[in-house]
Design a protein around this motif. Structure first.
Motif, PDB file in Angstrom:
ATOM      1  N   ARG A  84       0.845  -1.205   0.000  1.00  0.00           N
ATOM      2  CA  ARG A  84       0.000   0.000   0.000  1.00  0.00           C
ATOM      3  C   ARG A  84       0.874   1.246   0.000  1.00  0.00           C
ATOM      4  O   ARG A  84       0.581   2.215  -0.694  1.00  0.00           O
ATOM      5  N   GLY A  85       1.955   1.240   0.784  1.00  0.00           N
ATOM      6  CA  GLY A  85       2.875   2.371   0.811  1.00  0.00           C
ATOM      7  C   GLY A  85       3.486   2.626  -0.547  1.00  0.00           C
ATOM      8  O   GLY A  85       3.615   3.774  -0.988  1.00  0.00           O
ATOM      9  N   GLU A  86       3.855   1.568  -1.226  1.00  0.00           N
ATOM     10  CA  GLU A  86       4.415   1.685  -2.570  1.00  0.00           C
ATOM     11  C   GLU A  86       3.381   2.267  -3.537  1.00  0.00           C
ATOM     12  O   GLU A  86       3.694   3.135  -4.353  1.00  0.00           O
ATOM     13  N   ALA A  87       2.137   1.805  -3.443  1.00  0.00           N
ATOM     14  CA  ALA A  87       1.081   2.302  -4.320  1.00  0.00           C
ATOM     15  C   ALA A  87       0.794   3.785  -4.058  1.00  0.00           C
ATOM     16  O   ALA A  87       0.612   4.566  -4.994  1.00  0.00           O
ATOM     17  N   VAL A  88       0.748   4.180  -2.781  1.00  0.00           N
ATOM     18  CA  VAL A  88       0.506   5.580  -2.433  1.00  0.00           C
ATOM     19  C   VAL A  88       1.651   6.444  -2.920  1.00  0.00           C
ATOM     20  O   VAL A  88       1.442   7.520  -3.488  1.00  0.00           O
ATOM     21  N   LEU A  89       2.878   5.977  -2.721  1.00  0.00           N
ATOM     22  CA  LEU A  89       4.048   6.734  -3.185  1.00  0.00           C
ATOM     23  C   LEU A  89       4.011   6.901  -4.701  1.00  0.00           C
ATOM     24  O   LEU A  89       4.220   8.006  -5.215  1.00  0.00           O
ATOM     25  N   LEU A  90       3.705   5.853  -5.422  1.00  0.00           N
ATOM     26  CA  LEU A  90       3.622   5.927  -6.877  1.00  0.00           C
ATOM     27  C   LEU A  90       2.528   6.895  -7.316  1.00  0.00           C
ATOM     28  O   LEU A  90       2.731   7.707  -8.223  1.00  0.00           O
ATOM     29  N   ALA A  91       1.374   6.850  -6.647  1.00  0.00           N
ATOM     30  CA  ALA A  91       0.276   7.769  -6.982  1.00  0.00           C
ATOM     31  C   ALA A  91       0.686   9.218  -6.741  1.00  0.00           C
ATOM     32  O   ALA A  91       0.400  10.099  -7.560  1.00  0.00           O
ATOM     33  N   LEU A  92       1.374   9.482  -5.629  1.00  0.00           N
ATOM     34  CA  LEU A  92       1.847  10.835  -5.349  1.00  0.00           C
ATOM     35  C   LEU A  92       2.846  11.304  -6.402  1.00  0.00           C
ATOM     36  O   LEU A  92       2.784  12.446  -6.871  1.00  0.00           O
ATOM     37  N   LEU A  93       3.752  10.432  -6.761  1.00  0.00           N
ATOM     38  CA  LEU A  93       4.759  10.801  -7.762  1.00  0.00           C
ATOM     39  C   LEU A  93       4.121  11.026  -9.131  1.00  0.00           C
ATOM     40  O   LEU A  93       4.508  11.947  -9.847  1.00  0.00           O
ATOM     41  N   GLU A  94       3.161  10.199  -9.488  1.00  0.00           N
ATOM     42  CA  GLU A  94       2.486  10.374 -10.778  1.00  0.00           C
ATOM     43  C   GLU A  94       1.730  11.693 -10.830  1.00  0.00           C
ATOM     44  O   GLU A  94       1.741  12.379 -11.840  1.00  0.00           O
ATOM     45  N   ARG A  95       1.080  12.069  -9.725  1.00  0.00           N
ATOM     46  CA  ARG A  95       0.343  13.340  -9.678  1.00  0.00           C
ATOM     47  C   ARG A  95       1.291  14.528  -9.726  1.00  0.00           C
ATOM     48  O   ARG A  95       0.971  15.565 -10.283  1.00  0.00           O
ATOM     49  N   THR A  96       2.446  14.377  -9.118  1.00  0.00           N
ATOM     50  CA  THR A  96       3.397  15.470  -9.015  1.00  0.00           C
ATOM     51  C   THR A  96       4.266  15.602 -10.253  1.00  0.00           C
ATOM     52  O   THR A  96       4.543  16.700 -10.703  1.00  0.00           O
ATOM     53  N   CYS A  97       4.678  14.480 -10.810  1.00  0.00           N
ATOM     54  CA  CYS A  97       5.721  14.507 -11.841  1.00  0.00           C
ATOM     55  C   CYS A  97       5.284  14.059 -13.223  1.00  0.00           C
ATOM     56  O   CYS A  97       6.084  14.071 -14.143  1.00  0.00           O
ATOM     57  N   GLU A  98       4.062  13.597 -13.391  1.00  0.00           N
ATOM     58  CA  GLU A  98       3.600  13.038 -14.656  1.00  0.00           C
ATOM     59  C   GLU A  98       4.588  11.999 -15.177  1.00  0.00           C
ATOM     60  O   GLU A  98       5.216  12.171 -16.221  1.00  0.00           O
ATOM     61  N   LEU A  99       4.741  10.921 -14.423  1.00  0.00           N
ATOM     62  CA  LEU A  99       5.674   9.855 -14.786  1.00  0.00           C
ATOM     63  C   LEU A  99       5.157   9.079 -15.997  1.00  0.00           C
ATOM     64  O   LEU A  99       3.961   8.934 -16.187  1.00  0.00           O
ATOM     65  N   PRO A 100       6.084   8.538 -16.803  1.00  0.00           N
ATOM     66  CA  PRO A 100       5.650   7.702 -17.938  1.00  0.00           C
ATOM     67  C   PRO A 100       5.113   6.369 -17.419  1.00  0.00           C
ATOM     68  O   PRO A 100       5.397   5.967 -16.291  1.00  0.00           O
ATOM     69  N   GLU A 101       4.349   5.687 -18.246  1.00  0.00           N
ATOM     70  CA  GLU A 101       3.797   4.388 -17.884  1.00  0.00           C
ATOM     71  C   GLU A 101       4.937   3.381 -17.807  1.00  0.00           C
ATOM     72  O   GLU A 101       5.750   3.274 -18.718  1.00  0.00           O
ATOM     73  N   PHE A 102       4.988   2.595 -16.700  1.00  0.00           N
ATOM     74  CA  PHE A 102       6.021   1.588 -16.533  1.00  0.00           C
ATOM     75  C   PHE A 102       5.498   0.190 -16.804  1.00  0.00           C
ATOM     76  O   PHE A 102       6.261  -0.729 -16.942  1.00  0.00           O
TER      77      PHE A 102
END
Length: 103
Positions: A84-102
């Motif tokens: 869950r921590g990993e998923a929340v961190l990824l969601a925060l980073l995606e919202r903040t940084c517009e990460l590419p699809e992995f």
């Protein structure tokens, strides 16, 4: 000494109330999978009381787990990022940084 706390992200979803220190802790754990408690406290630069409060919140939200192991007669405490921590961190980073699809 007072620690300035900033909230990261929007106030909706599983990361509601995530502080900048909480984000830093999750990032540190993501980079190393497990860290000893004192090592993570030093990285966050929080007082003992502030760090304990942060860890209690992260554990209540199921973002980190405390893993205890025996090393001879000593108990080693390490913190680990949960799924869950990993998923929340990824969601925060995606919202903040517009990460590419992995995936």
């Amino acid at each position: 000494m007072m620690q300035d706390t900033q909230t990261v992200g929007h106030r909706t979803g599983p990361h509601e109330g995530m502080s900048a220190q909480g984000l830093a802790a999750l990032l540190a754990l993501a980079g190393s999978r497990q860290l000893d408690v004192d090592g993570l406290r030093r990285r966050t630069r929080l007082s003992q009381r502030g760090f304990e409060s942060l860890m209690a919140w992260l554990q209540r939200e199921y973002l980190v787990d405390l893993v205890c192991t025996l090393d001879g007669e000593r108990v080693k405490e390490r913190l680990a990022l949960t799924e869950r921590g990993e998923a929340v961190l990824l969601a925060l980073l995606e919202r903040t940084c517009e990460l590419p699809e992995f995936r």
